[in-house]
Enzyme design. Structure first.
Site, PDB file in Angstrom:
ATOM      1  N   THR A  50      -4.680  -7.228  -2.105  1.00  4.31           N
ATOM      2  CA  THR A  50      -3.067  -7.606  -2.476  1.00  4.31           C
ATOM      3  C   THR A  50      -2.251  -6.542  -1.825  1.00  4.31           C
ATOM      4  O   THR A  50      -0.995  -6.887  -1.851  1.00  4.31           O
ATOM      5  CB  THR A  50      -3.052  -7.488  -3.959  1.00  4.31           C
ATOM      6  OG1 THR A  50      -3.501  -6.347  -4.408  1.00  4.31           O
ATOM      7  CG2 THR A  50      -3.768  -8.815  -4.379  1.00  4.31           C
ATOM      8  N   ALA A  52      -0.226  -3.860   1.296  1.00  2.00           N
ATOM      9  CA  ALA A  52       0.407  -4.061   2.549  1.00  2.00           C
ATOM     10  C   ALA A  52      -0.468  -4.270   3.496  1.00  2.00           C
ATOM     11  O   ALA A  52      -0.608  -5.302   4.374  1.00  2.00           O
ATOM     12  CB  ALA A  52       1.469  -3.202   2.700  1.00  2.00           C
ATOM     13  N   VAL A  53      -1.669  -3.474   3.494  1.00  2.00           N
ATOM     14  CA  VAL A  53      -2.673  -3.326   4.444  1.00  2.00           C
ATOM     15  C   VAL A  53      -3.654  -4.271   4.279  1.00  2.00           C
ATOM     16  O   VAL A  53      -3.923  -5.091   5.288  1.00  2.00           O
ATOM     17  CB  VAL A  53      -3.260  -1.983   4.611  1.00  2.00           C
ATOM     18  CG1 VAL A  53      -4.351  -1.919   5.815  1.00  2.00           C
ATOM     19  CG2 VAL A  53      -2.053  -0.989   4.970  1.00  2.00           C
ATOM     20  N   ARG A  78      -6.130  -6.063 -12.200  1.00  2.00           N
ATOM     21  CA  ARG A  78      -4.958  -6.290 -12.539  1.00  2.00           C
ATOM     22  C   ARG A  78      -4.418  -7.574 -11.697  1.00  2.00           C
ATOM     23  O   ARG A  78      -3.786  -8.566 -11.865  1.00  2.00           O
ATOM     24  CB  ARG A  78      -3.839  -5.368 -12.002  1.00  2.00           C
ATOM     25  CG  ARG A  78      -2.293  -5.459 -12.665  1.00  2.00           C
ATOM     26  CD  ARG A  78      -1.804  -4.161 -12.513  1.00  2.00           C
ATOM     27  NE  ARG A  78      -2.020  -3.398 -11.411  1.00  2.00           N
ATOM     28  CZ  ARG A  78      -1.102  -3.587 -10.220  1.00  2.00           C
ATOM     29  NH1 ARG A  78      -0.167  -4.314 -10.270  1.00  2.00           N
ATOM     30  NH2 ARG A  78      -1.574  -2.878  -9.090  1.00  2.00           N
ATOM     31  N   CYS A 175      -2.294   6.478  10.480  1.00  2.00           N
ATOM     32  CA  CYS A 175      -1.040   5.727  11.186  1.00  2.00           C
ATOM     33  C   CYS A 175      -0.577   6.483  12.454  1.00  2.00           C
ATOM     34  O   CYS A 175      -0.699   6.179  13.725  1.00  2.00           O
ATOM     35  CB  CYS A 175      -0.282   5.170  10.483  1.00  2.00           C
ATOM     36  SG  CYS A 175       0.463   6.059   9.227  1.00  2.00           S
ATOM     37  N   GLN A 202       8.796   8.138  10.450  1.00  2.00           N
ATOM     38  CA  GLN A 202       7.975   7.106   9.957  1.00  2.00           C
ATOM     39  C   GLN A 202       8.693   6.297   9.003  1.00  2.00           C
ATOM     40  O   GLN A 202       9.414   6.606   8.218  1.00  2.00           O
ATOM     41  CB  GLN A 202       6.718   8.007   9.185  1.00  2.00           C
ATOM     42  CG  GLN A 202       6.270   8.841   9.998  1.00  2.00           C
ATOM     43  CD  GLN A 202       4.862   9.572   9.658  1.00  2.00           C
ATOM     44  OE1 GLN A 202       4.576  10.835   9.738  1.00  2.00           O
ATOM     45  NE2 GLN A 202       4.103   8.818   8.621  1.00  2.00           N
ATOM     46  N   SER A 205       6.421   1.627   5.086  1.00  2.00           N
ATOM     47  CA  SER A 205       4.986   0.875   4.902  1.00  2.00           C
ATOM     48  C   SER A 205       3.942   1.861   4.787  1.00  2.00           C
ATOM     49  O   SER A 205       2.978   1.539   3.991  1.00  2.00           O
ATOM     50  CB  SER A 205       5.059  -0.101   6.058  1.00  2.00           C
ATOM     51  OG  SER A 205       4.916   0.782   7.243  1.00  2.00           O
ATOM     52  N   ARG A 281      10.278  10.884   7.066  1.00  2.00           N
ATOM     53  CA  ARG A 281      10.377   9.396   6.932  1.00  2.00           C
ATOM     54  C   ARG A 281      11.751   8.997   7.262  1.00  2.00           C
ATOM     55  O   ARG A 281      12.830   9.757   6.828  1.00  2.00           O
ATOM     56  CB  ARG A 281      10.091   9.033   5.425  1.00  2.00           C
ATOM     57  CG  ARG A 281       8.662   8.991   4.934  1.00  2.00           C
ATOM     58  CD  ARG A 281       8.256   8.103   3.971  1.00  2.00           C
ATOM     59  NE  ARG A 281       6.911   8.319   3.464  1.00  2.00           N
ATOM     60  CZ  ARG A 281       5.986   7.759   3.924  1.00  2.00           C
ATOM     61  NH1 ARG A 281       6.268   7.014   5.003  1.00  2.00           N
ATOM     62  NH2 ARG A 281       4.751   8.069   3.296  1.00  2.00           N
ATOM     63  N   HIS A 288       6.437   3.190  13.184  1.00  2.00           N
ATOM     64  CA  HIS A 288       6.921   4.468  13.130  1.00  2.00           C
ATOM     65  C   HIS A 288       7.187   4.815  14.714  1.00  2.00           C
ATOM     66  O   HIS A 288       6.826   4.307  15.729  1.00  2.00           O
ATOM     67  CB  HIS A 288       5.445   5.302  13.194  1.00  2.00           C
ATOM     68  CG  HIS A 288       4.774   5.468  11.574  1.00  2.00           C
ATOM     69  ND1 HIS A 288       5.545   5.068  10.462  1.00  2.00           N
ATOM     70  CD2 HIS A 288       3.731   6.121  11.257  1.00  2.00           C
ATOM     71  CE1 HIS A 288       4.828   4.928   9.702  1.00  2.00           C
ATOM     72  NE2 HIS A 288       3.535   5.676   9.780  1.00  2.00           N
ATOM     73  N   GLN A 363       3.032   0.421  12.011  1.00  2.00           N
ATOM     74  CA  GLN A 363       2.165   1.157  10.952  1.00  2.00           C
ATOM     75  C   GLN A 363       1.273   0.346  10.396  1.00  2.00           C
ATOM     76  O   GLN A 363       0.105   0.803   9.931  1.00  2.00           O
ATOM     77  CB  GLN A 363       3.208   1.764   9.976  1.00  2.00           C
ATOM     78  CG  GLN A 363       2.484   2.872   9.107  1.00  2.00           C
ATOM     79  CD  GLN A 363       1.787   2.244   8.046  1.00  2.00           C
ATOM     80  OE1 GLN A 363       2.281   1.298   7.366  1.00  2.00           O
ATOM     81  NE2 GLN A 363       0.705   2.820   7.413  1.00  2.00           N
TER      82      GLN A 363
END
Lengths: 380, 380
Positions: A50, A52-53, A78, A175, A202, A205, A281, A288, A363
């Protein structure tokens, strides 16, 4: 980078629509028949599906027609019970427990270092090959740290249990390291890098989907003159730049910077290479940028460098000085390739042994999910 | 940095309210009586008063109680007639013509290189001292290029005509150079910089007020899923990073980068220093960040560097490793001081002759208007 040109240029951070995977696969080879779900494929588990990656794992598996005989989508309690459509079937997310790995051949982990440390060895014990996106095992001398285009040989001894192999962990590099070394390694092979000075730009994400959402939310708030919501990061991210939020070490470098230093040495199998890095960042969503200054042992001029990079797998050169067209984080978002530009002789050196580069890569994709799936592909 | 603490932290790019100038002046010295408009002051002209830097000239002149016997606000015909309140009076913007400089002692120019080239020499001919914020005269060997904290001696021969002097041009360095050298020069004086590798994170303001407005507009558009308006820059700026928009030279460096190289040599009066730079624009409004890697001729450890910078005028150190608190573009916005942090021994060198720094400074303020007004103050 032909395969993703149908994305809008201001595409922010949503996943590409399901149809484009199909279209892209068909673009790659008109005669491809989709045979991803097939009896002779390995059993695959996605841990942290669930996130991002995790979501990008699914995209990449589908786009690359990764073969599998069964697929398990695993996450924390969860998220258990959530329904996720994938290649015409609907999967139910299962709670991640030790028994999840019974009968699993390949487990793609991206659920944080704690989960990897706890359950990676359990999966290995049960015979799975774990491709781990966390930092948990990267510096373990028994664990290969692999960028398939750079050091595939590091994992050549690892085989699926169905092919006389056994459980093992393969670590996905950080990354920033992947993106940097995709651009630099081809040059290193030619002229040997002695020293590298890297400054990173960066994206959100790297801190997960929630950080991307917070950047979007904050940006709206700031434009509306409101106080920005700071939950993921302790300071305003919108319209700002800040030093990477990882912990500072006694030497004054943060953990992100030391990953670049140490992982480069391990991946190149070269303890001599000197690296310094400053990791920042910037307010971008999922790709990136890295400014890289290189010192070589042997002479290397910029034309030769360009010729070398033109042939490098997974690399595209965007370097049009006339039109001022160079790689951007936005331009590489949702793309597989790492883009290199601003290739030029370092004028601070007069020995023809220095180059400056600007490198950009997605990334979530090459910096994480794509690299992991490429590792898994080498097991097939 | 006490003088601007009443600005909100998410302050984007509007000018501070008129009242705060008064309040800040009073904060600086409770006994100060405002005597800026006075008979014995020089006659002052502000050229390009409607631009971002022009507006900041007025702010800075007021905040610093710069003395003047009269003030002319000059701009293009398009802006002529506009009313601008300043220190309790209302001024009418006049169209810039050669006659504008009759009787002017000090002219602060920020209307682009073309205007400076055309009218700077006219003003000089009429006896004015021109402090020029453009790049037009920076590399002219007869024109001093000055950061008051760094090389005030370069302009020591220049005097107002009322003090037995005559007309002259003094150039304000480029913003990236000023901000970089404010942090680096104190260390250079101690251990002599041999080589410097700089990567910049530059704000919209360097391209003017319209660029700042476009960044804000684009950001809104992108968040709303619309196509971004690209008038100032040819590509999307919101949520992106791109190579500086100045022209590329045959050596592959852009003009912005070469300014850092050449201006550093001129300001330090040192043709030996080696500099390479990579200049990028990031989605920030008015302050630049710069990642600086330094190689010294003599040993310099990070504690000594910190002690040196603690005493450096116009510099503040923000370097809290425990709290991960370092300089940010947002944190230095609307501030006079250049902030230095991430001060650490360069681990890619083992000779105690390398340091890495992260420097941030307000581009409109110390990067332009403040530095120019400080130059003018040295003429008083």
């Amino acid at each position: 980078m032909h395969s993703t040109t149908h994305y809008t240029r201001h595409h922010l951070f949503t996943s590409p629509p399901a149809l484009s995977a199909r279209r892209r696969a068909s673009l790659r080879s008109a005669s491809t028949v989709r045979m991803a779900l097939r009896e002779d494929g390995p059993t695959v588990a996605v841990v942290g599906v669930t996130g991002a990656v995790g979501q990008e794992f699914l995209q990449v598996l589908s786009q690359r027609d990764f073969p599998y005989s069964s697929l398990k989508l695993l996450a924390s309690r969860r998220s258990a019970g959530k329904q996720i459509p994938f290649q015409g079937k609907t999967y139910t997310v299962e709670e991640l427990v030790p028994e999840s790995f019974d009968g699993v051949d390949i487990a793609l982990f991206s659920a944080g270092g704690g989960i990897s440390k706890e359950l990676g060895p359990v999966a290995v014990e049960k015979g799975a090959i774990v491709v781990d996106n966390s930092s948990a095992f990267r510096m373990d001398p028994n664990v290969p740290l692999v960028i398939p285009e750079v050091n595939p040989e590091a994992m050549s001894h690892i085989r699926l249990k169905g092919r006389n192999g056994k459980g093992a962990i393969i670590a996905n590099p950080n990354c920033s390291t992947i993106i940097c070394l995709m651009g630099v390694t081809p040059l290193h092979r030619h002229a040997k890098v002695v020293r590298m000075v890297v400054s990173t730009y960066q994206a959100a994400s790297g801190a997960g989907a929630a950080a991307m959402e917070e950047l979007a939310l904050q940006t709206r708030e700031v434009l509306d003159g409101k106080e920005p919501t700071c939950k993921i990061f302790k300071q305003q991210y919108a319209f700002n730049v800040f030093s990477h939020n990882s912990s500072l070490l006694p030497n004054g470098y943060n953990e992100e910077e030391m990953k670049l230093v140490k992982e480069t040495r391990k991946i190149w199998n070269n303890d001599e290479v000197k690296v310094t890095a400053t990791c920042m960042r910037v307010a971008t969503m999922r790709a990136h940028g890295e400014s890289v200054n290189l010192q070589f042992e042997n002479p290397l001029d910029e034309d030769t460098a360009r010729q070398i990079l033109q042939k490098a797998p997974g690399v595209v050169i965007i370097d049009d000085r006339e039109l001022n067209n160079f790689p951007t984080p936005l331009g590489v978002s949702n793309k597989d390739e790492v883009a290199v530009g601003r290739i030029r002789q370092d004028i601070s050196r007069d020995d023809n042994r220095g180059l400056d580069l600007w490198v950009c890569g997605d990334q979530i994709r090459k910096g994480a999910a794509l690299n992991a799936v490429q590792i898994a592909e080498m097991l097939l």
